[in-house]
Structures are given as C-alpha cells and as structure tokens.
Design a protein around this motif. Structure first.
Motif: not given
Length: 402
Positions: A273-293
C-alpha cells in the motif's frame, strides 16, 4: 489465476447480508462493528488534515507522531519497558486485516505449516493459505453441560501437540471472534515457552484486547502476549483502531514485532500500500491521544449490551450459549436448526433479524450463530430477541415451549 485464490470461500456473512439488501425493516447484527459513528473530534481531525492539504505520501511505517502515540499507549497497557522501547517495534498498517496479511507475507513460505486455533475470523485461515501454507486447525472445545454450557475452551494438550519444529507459525485470536473465548496469562506463557522450543512464530490477533468484561487483569484489558514476551521473541501482535476506537471504516491498524523485523516490514508495506493515508493517520492520532474519551465508555456500554442480550437468549427455550468474556458477540446454538447458513437466511427473510452463520468461521462452529451486540440502543437487542422467539414459535423444527 492461482488455484488457491480460485478456491477461497466467499464470505458467508455477506451471503446472509445480501438477503437483506434494500430492506429497512431488518435488525442487522451480522457484521462485527458498532452502529455508533466515529466520535466527532476524530472526524474533525481528518477534515482538518484534508483542509491542510495532507494528501501526500507518508513514511512506510506510519507518521512518527502516530507511532510515538501508539508507543505511549502500548506502554500504558503493558508497562515496564518504556515508550521508547516500543517505538522501533511498530508499523502502522492499512487496517488490522492488512497487518495480519503483512505478517503472513513476512513469515510464511509456500509449503510451510501454520497452526490456527479455530473457530476464527476466516481471514486468519485464508491468509496463510494464500501464501501456499498447509494449515492445521486446532479447534476449541465446547462445554456441553452445566452452568458453562456453550463456553468454548482451549485444549492446551492438543494445541501443544500440534505445534512441532515443523510449525512455522501459530495464529490465534483472543479475545476471540466469534466465540468470546479468552486466554489467560499462564496459558500465554505456556504457549510462548513451547513455541520458543520449537522455533515457531506466534501471530496474535489482539484487536479485541480492550473489549474485555471479566475485570480480572490489572489494566482492565485482556491478557496479552506482550505481557509475557521478551523483545526478541518470535511474536507479532496485530491491533486495530476499528473496534476500541469506533473506526471500522477508516481501515487503520498497527503491528508490534521484534525490532529486527521492522525494516523488512516497511519494505513489505511499500509493495502493498506504500503507506496509510495521512489524513486517516491524523484522525487516529486524535483518537489514541484522547482514547479515554472513547474506549472506557464504549466498553461500559458494550457490557450493558451483553448483559441485556445474553440473559434474554438464555431464557429462550432451545438456545445454548455462554456469557462471552471479551469481544462484542454472543455465540449460540438453536436446537433443531443445525443448518446455520439456511437458518440465518431464513431469519432475515422471515423474522427481520440479521445474524452471522457460525459456519463462516469454520466447520467447528457449523450449527452456531453469531450476534453482534454492539448496538447504540440496547432496546434493538430486546426487539431482536422478541423477533427470534416469535420466529422459533412458528418455524418448522423449532423447540416447543414458547
């Protein structure tokens, strides 16, 4: 076309779902996902990334910021090593299924023997087969009577006997889809020690790690092979943002592996796949940083859903099931309805209830049905049981007493 690809079975879950296409009156519990949308702040992070023009390639292994956040998250669940210990052992993948396929591509040669604990999500068996492996299935056993009737348990003796020096890889998924079966730490340590002796790689699908209801671990998550393994053990653990972060449609996951494997995994990602799409990775970053929410409330709600559905099913004459310790599924039998694929299709057509047939997960679970209880409104589960009971009362071959 390669013969092994031609011989792959189509999804029996989608075969059932096709029966309900275009019908708004069907209560759909067939797929393994919540009907709750991804949290708004995660979606906003993706939109902000797109607005910022993040439409270019990223590092094969994933954004550094995301891998750092995953390292912190991993250390929180499996403390003692430090986040810097986990960082060089991580690869971001385009979904958990992509991560599992990458692991098979990295480890399995044509003709290798791969042992899989079943029943299991069909991809776990199909992926080694695609690589040309010979798959040996070790079935879980069903408790037939008593208060745990319907529970699926591991025959450790049978599993260890199946894993020999000829076994290239062991694949297991716990908490398990579809059965809800889980491993404890002692079992994981025993399996790991045996695989060290035989030189066997372990591929552990732990995507349901956080969806755990037993409450008998320090961190509230299910036991993980990462808690008993050394950094250089022959172990790859697959994770996903799909289940614990309500991101099934985003297709993003990650692998934890020995550091010496990471560079080669990056090369494999390039050719897939070369890499995962950046905007999806940015969404995942928000999710994991606020996982307690997200995750604690999700798990609490899923427990309410489980504790709503399971007693109702148990009270239904002719139903056999055990309370699942993890995951998001009730797995059960209906007396007198052994053809689970036909039963699932009939339930769609005649009762407006969409379930997954157990045969989708292997011959070991033919005759069983899987009910995903990840419902935003638990009353949908109640309504589903009411429809099931009404159907059983009038369906040929149904148990009496309703």
């Amino acid at each position: 076309m390669r013969q092994v690809v031609m011989g792959l079975e189509e999804s029996r879950i989608r075969e059932v779902a096709n029966e309900g296409l275009g019908r708004d009156d069907v209560l759909k519990f067939w797929f393994g996902e919540s009907d709750e949308a991804t949290p708004e702040f995660v979606r906003e992070a993706a939109m902000a990334s797109l607005q910022a023009g993040d439409t270019f390639y990223a590092h094969n292994l994933g954004l550094v910021e995301l891998r750092q956040a995953i390292a912190v998250y991993t250390e929180t669940l499996h403390p003692g090593q430090g986040a810097t210990h986990w960082l060089p052992r991580l690869a971001v993948t385009s979904g958990g299924v992509n991560g599992l396929m990458l692991a098979s591509q990295a480890l399995v040669n044509a003709g290798d023997e791969v042992v899989v604990v079943t029943p299991a999500w069909p991809n776990l068996v199909a992926q080694p087969l695609i690589m040309g492996a010979r798959v040996v299935r070790v079935p879980l056993k069903v408790v037939q009577s008593g208060p745990r009737a319907g529970a699926w348990v591991l025959d450790m003796t049978a599993l260890l006997a199946a894993i020999t020096p000829a076994t290239r890889m062991l694949v297991l998924n716990a908490p398990n889809n579809p059965t809800g079966w889980t491993l404890d730490r002692e079992q994981q340590a025993t399996i790991l020690d045996h695989c060290r002796q035989t030189g066997t790689w372990i591929l552990a699908d732990e995507v349901y790690e956080r969806l755990y209801f037993a409450g008998d671990t320090d961190n509230g998550a299910a036991s993980s092979f990462l808690d008993v393994a050394d950094p250089d053990d022959r172990l790859i653990v697959a994770h996903s943002f799909s289940k614990s972060f309500l991101m099934t449609g985003w297709r993003l996951g990650w692998l934890v592996m020995p550091q010496e494997l990471t560079h080669a995994m990056g090369k494999l990602i390039e050719f897939n796949t070369s890499c995962a799409p950046v905007f999806i990775q940015r969404a995942a970053l928000a999710a994991i940083q606020r996982g307690d929410d997200i995750t604690p409330a999700l798990v609490a709600h899923l427990q309410v859903c489980r504790d709503t559905l399971v007693p109702l099913l148990r009270e239904t004459p002719g139903v056999t099931l055990a309370e699942p310790r993890g995951g998001m599924y009730a797995f059960f039998r209906l007396d007198g309805h052994d053809d689970c694929l036909d039963t699932a299709k009939r339930l769609v057509r005649e009762a407006g209830v969409g379930l997954a047939p157990g045969s989708a997960f292997g011959a070991e679970s033919a005759g069983w049905l899987r009910w995903c209880f990840a419902s935003r409104d638990p009353q949908r589960l109640v309504q589903g049981v009411e429809r099931l009971r009404a159907w059983l009362a009038r369906a040929p071959g149904a148990s009496t007493g309703l």
